[in-house]
Design an enzyme around this catalytic site. Structure first.
Site, PDB file in Angstrom:
ATOM      1  N   GLY A 277      16.833   4.143  10.783  1.00  0.00           N
ATOM      2  CA  GLY A 277      15.612   3.298  10.681  1.00  0.00           C
ATOM      3  C   GLY A 277      14.442   3.370   9.568  1.00  0.00           C
TER       4      GLY A 277
ATOM      5  N   HIS B 270       4.863  12.656   6.700  1.00  0.00           N
ATOM      6  CA  HIS B 270       3.726  12.084   6.367  1.00  0.00           C
ATOM      7  C   HIS B 270       2.494  12.156   7.241  1.00  0.00           C
ATOM      8  CE1 HIS B 270       6.423   8.819   4.009  1.00  0.00           C
ATOM      9  NE2 HIS B 270       6.288   9.864   3.529  1.00  0.00           N
TER      10      HIS B 270
ATOM     11  N   CYS C  10     -16.766  19.140  10.597  1.00  0.00           N
ATOM     12  CA  CYS C  10     -16.193  20.451  11.057  1.00  0.00           C
ATOM     13  C   CYS C  10     -17.291  21.645  11.174  1.00  0.00           C
ATOM     14  CB  CYS C  10     -15.074  20.953   9.960  1.00  0.00           C
ATOM     15  SG  CYS C  10     -14.238  22.284  10.534  1.00  0.00           S
TER      16      CYS C  10
ATOM     17  N   GLN D 263       9.391  10.303   8.862  1.00  0.00           N
ATOM     18  CA  GLN D 263       8.295   9.780   8.035  1.00  0.00           C
ATOM     19  C   GLN D 263       7.339   9.115   9.157  1.00  0.00           C
ATOM     20  OE1 GLN D 263      10.324   7.472   4.717  1.00  0.00           O
ATOM     21  NE2 GLN D 263      11.878   7.878   6.095  1.00  0.00           N
TER      22      GLN D 263
ATOM     23  N   CYS E   4     -17.142  24.249   9.891  1.00  0.00           N
ATOM     24  CA  CYS E   4     -17.365  24.979   8.380  1.00  0.00           C
ATOM     25  C   CYS E   4     -18.136  24.206   7.592  1.00  0.00           C
ATOM     26  CB  CYS E   4     -15.958  25.097   7.728  1.00  0.00           C
ATOM     27  SG  CYS E   4     -15.213  23.711   7.121  1.00  0.00           S
TER      28      CYS E   4
HETATM   29  P1  OAD Z   1      10.065   0.773   6.650  1.00  0.00           P
HETATM   30  O1  OAD Z   1       9.178  -0.474   7.118  1.00  0.00           O
HETATM   31  O2  OAD Z   1       9.976   0.446   5.018  1.00  0.00           O
HETATM   32  O3  OAD Z   1      11.785   0.248   7.018  1.00  0.00           O
HETATM   33  C1  OAD Z   1      12.021   0.158   8.249  1.00  0.00           C
HETATM   34  C2  OAD Z   1      13.533   0.181   8.438  1.00  0.00           C
HETATM   35  O4  OAD Z   1      13.690   0.180   9.889  1.00  0.00           O
HETATM   36  C3  OAD Z   1      13.919  -1.000   7.750  1.00  0.00           C
HETATM   37  O5  OAD Z   1      15.189  -0.610   7.098  1.00  0.00           O
HETATM   38  C4  OAD Z   1      14.605  -1.813   8.963  1.00  0.00           C
HETATM   39  O6  OAD Z   1      15.793  -2.459   8.848  1.00  0.00           O
HETATM   40  C5  OAD Z   1      14.818  -0.730  10.186  1.00  0.00           C
HETATM   41  N1  OAD Z   1      14.794  -1.190  11.664  1.00  0.00           N
HETATM   42  C6  OAD Z   1      14.174  -2.243  11.838  1.00  0.00           C
HETATM   43  N2  OAD Z   1      14.346  -2.392  13.371  1.00  0.00           N
HETATM   44  C7  OAD Z   1      15.275  -1.134  13.758  1.00  0.00           C
HETATM   45  C8  OAD Z   1      15.569  -0.665  14.885  1.00  0.00           C
HETATM   46  N3  OAD Z   1      15.271  -1.084  16.218  1.00  0.00           N
HETATM   47  N4  OAD Z   1      16.670   0.458  14.731  1.00  0.00           N
HETATM   48  C9  OAD Z   1      16.911   1.108  13.657  1.00  0.00           C
HETATM   49  N5  OAD Z   1      16.047   0.537  12.481  1.00  0.00           N
HETATM   50  C10 OAD Z   1      15.436  -0.353  12.464  1.00  0.00           C
HETATM   51  O7  OAD Z   1       9.744   2.044   7.098  1.00  0.00           O
HETATM   52  P2  OAD Z   1      10.127   3.605   6.511  1.00  0.00           P
HETATM   53  O8  OAD Z   1      11.542   3.539   5.826  1.00  0.00           O
HETATM   54  O9  OAD Z   1       9.839   4.434   7.660  1.00  0.00           O
HETATM   55  O10 OAD Z   1       4.664   5.790   4.444  1.00  0.00           O
HETATM   56  O11 OAD Z   1       8.898   3.439   5.669  1.00  0.00           O
HETATM   57  C11 OAD Z   1       8.802   4.582   4.812  1.00  0.00           C
HETATM   58  C12 OAD Z   1       7.341   4.773   4.593  1.00  0.00           C
HETATM   59  O12 OAD Z   1       6.452   3.800   4.016  1.00  0.00           O
HETATM   60  C13 OAD Z   1       6.285   5.039   5.822  1.00  0.00           C
HETATM   61  O13 OAD Z   1       6.370   6.355   6.316  1.00  0.00           O
HETATM   62  C14 OAD Z   1       4.906   4.666   5.248  1.00  0.00           C
HETATM   63  C15 OAD Z   1       5.253   3.456   4.628  1.00  0.00           C
HETATM   64  O14 OAD Z   1       4.288   2.868   3.706  1.00  0.00           O
HETATM   65  C16 OAD Z   1       3.213   5.981   4.373  1.00  0.00           C
HETATM   66  O15 OAD Z   1       2.528   5.395   4.738  1.00  0.00           O
HETATM   67  C17 OAD Z   1       2.914   7.023   3.446  1.00  0.00           C
END
Ligand code: OAD
Length: 264
Positions: free
Chosen positions: A205, A121, A166, A103, A168
């Site tokens: 993560g 994404h 662009c 993501q 186009c």
């Molecule tokens: P989040 O910010 O929602 O979640 C991050 C996750 O990473 C949490 O569950 C943390 O506990 C975990 N975390 C933090 N540090 C870590 C580490 N060192 N190792 C492993 N895990 C760790 O991010 P996403 O789940 O990626 O979308 O969010 C999903 C989507 O929400 C993103 O792609 C973005 C956002 O809004 C869009 O922009 C469309």
């Protein structure tokens, strides 16, 4: 150690898929979206994560919108892959990992050497024409120049920089998915095929609260994949996890990987 050994035995069978979120890049210096200091703490995602909201900010406070975009690009520009990114790339090279479904929009999996990366994404380094769909991707120099010009741009120049013309006649925009927009259907389709065929899914993560991406682990589970979650905190997906390692990715992955041998 028992859990690590059990996970090792599963991963050694191969046919593994990884699904990653912002947490895997946290130790590369990119704050997660929702964590402490995350970007959604300072910029309301209801406004800044959708096209209409961003357009409204541009009309009323253009430099606030510039600062938001600049923060993303500068953070990504300064980030380098960490151990966890490199281990996934090595797992692919050794034939253990089939693909990464991410993501993240930070390009760090590719920088670490991963080849089969499915970006749900989009990718901040890529611009796409909204009319002819042609793509352009920044190299290191291009990104530096973009950041330099972004910092100095007038209001009118901002539009030309972020939405360049662009050939186009259409306009490019950063190739990222905002809230309310569809995921790239070919990527999302590929992701379904990957998790549907996987023996195991490494969930690394991600908070698992953003849909439709978060449907993938459920689909994997339904199709028999073993779910292994790596995250320092429990998440919305933990209840479907067969194994959970409550640790940072760059700590947990080396522990597992040190024992791994590729499938025969
Ligand atoms: P989040 O910010 O929602 O979640 C991050 C996750 O990473 C949490 O569950 C943390 O506990 C975990 N975390 C933090 N540090 C870590 C580490 N060192 N190792 C492993 N895990 C760790 O991010 P996403 O789940 O990626 O979308 O969010 C999903 C989507 O929400 C993103 O792609 C973005 C956002 O809004 C869009 O922009 C469309």
């Amino acid at each position: 150690m028992e859990t690590i050994e059990a996970i090792r035995a599963i991963l050694e069978k191969g046919n593994v898929v990884a699904m990653t979120g912002a947490g895997i890049s946290q130790e590369s210096g990119i704050p997660t979206f929702r964590g402490k200091g995350g970007i959604w703490e300072r910029y309301n995602p209801a406004i800044y994560a959708n096209v209409a909201g961003l357009f409204g900010v541009f009309l009323t406070k253009p430099y606030r919108m510039r600062d938001f975009i600049l923060e993303f690009y500068e953070t990504i520009h300064n980030a380098k892959p960490n151990k966890a990114h490199y281990i996934l790339a090595e797992m692919e090279k050794r034939g253990i990992l089939n693909s990464i479904i991410t993501q993240n929009v930070d390009n760090l999996h590719q920088e670490a050497g991963s080849k089969n990366v499915i970006e749900l994404h989009g990718n901040m380094l890529r611009f796409r024409c909204t009319k002819c769909m042609k793509e352009n991707k920044f190299d290191e120099e291009g990104l530096e120049e973009f950041i330099y010009r972004l910092k100095r741009a007038s209001r009118l120049q901002l539009i030309r920089l972020i939405f360049p013309k662009c050939d186009c006649g259409g306009r490019y925009r950063p190739d990222v998915v905002l809230f309310g927009e569809s995921l790239p259907q070919d990527e999302f389709g590929r992701a379904y095929v990957e998790v549907g065929n996987a023996n195991s899914l490494l969930l690394i993560g991600t908070s698992g609260i953003v849909y439709p991406a978060a449907t993938l682990p459920f689909y994997a589970k339904e199709h028999g994949a073993i779910i292994i979650e790596i995250n320092p905190s429990p998440t919305a997906l933990s209840h479907i996890g067969d194994y959970t390692i409550l640790e940072k990715a760059s700590i947990a992955l080396p522990k597992i990987f040190e024992f791994l041998t590729p499938p025969i």
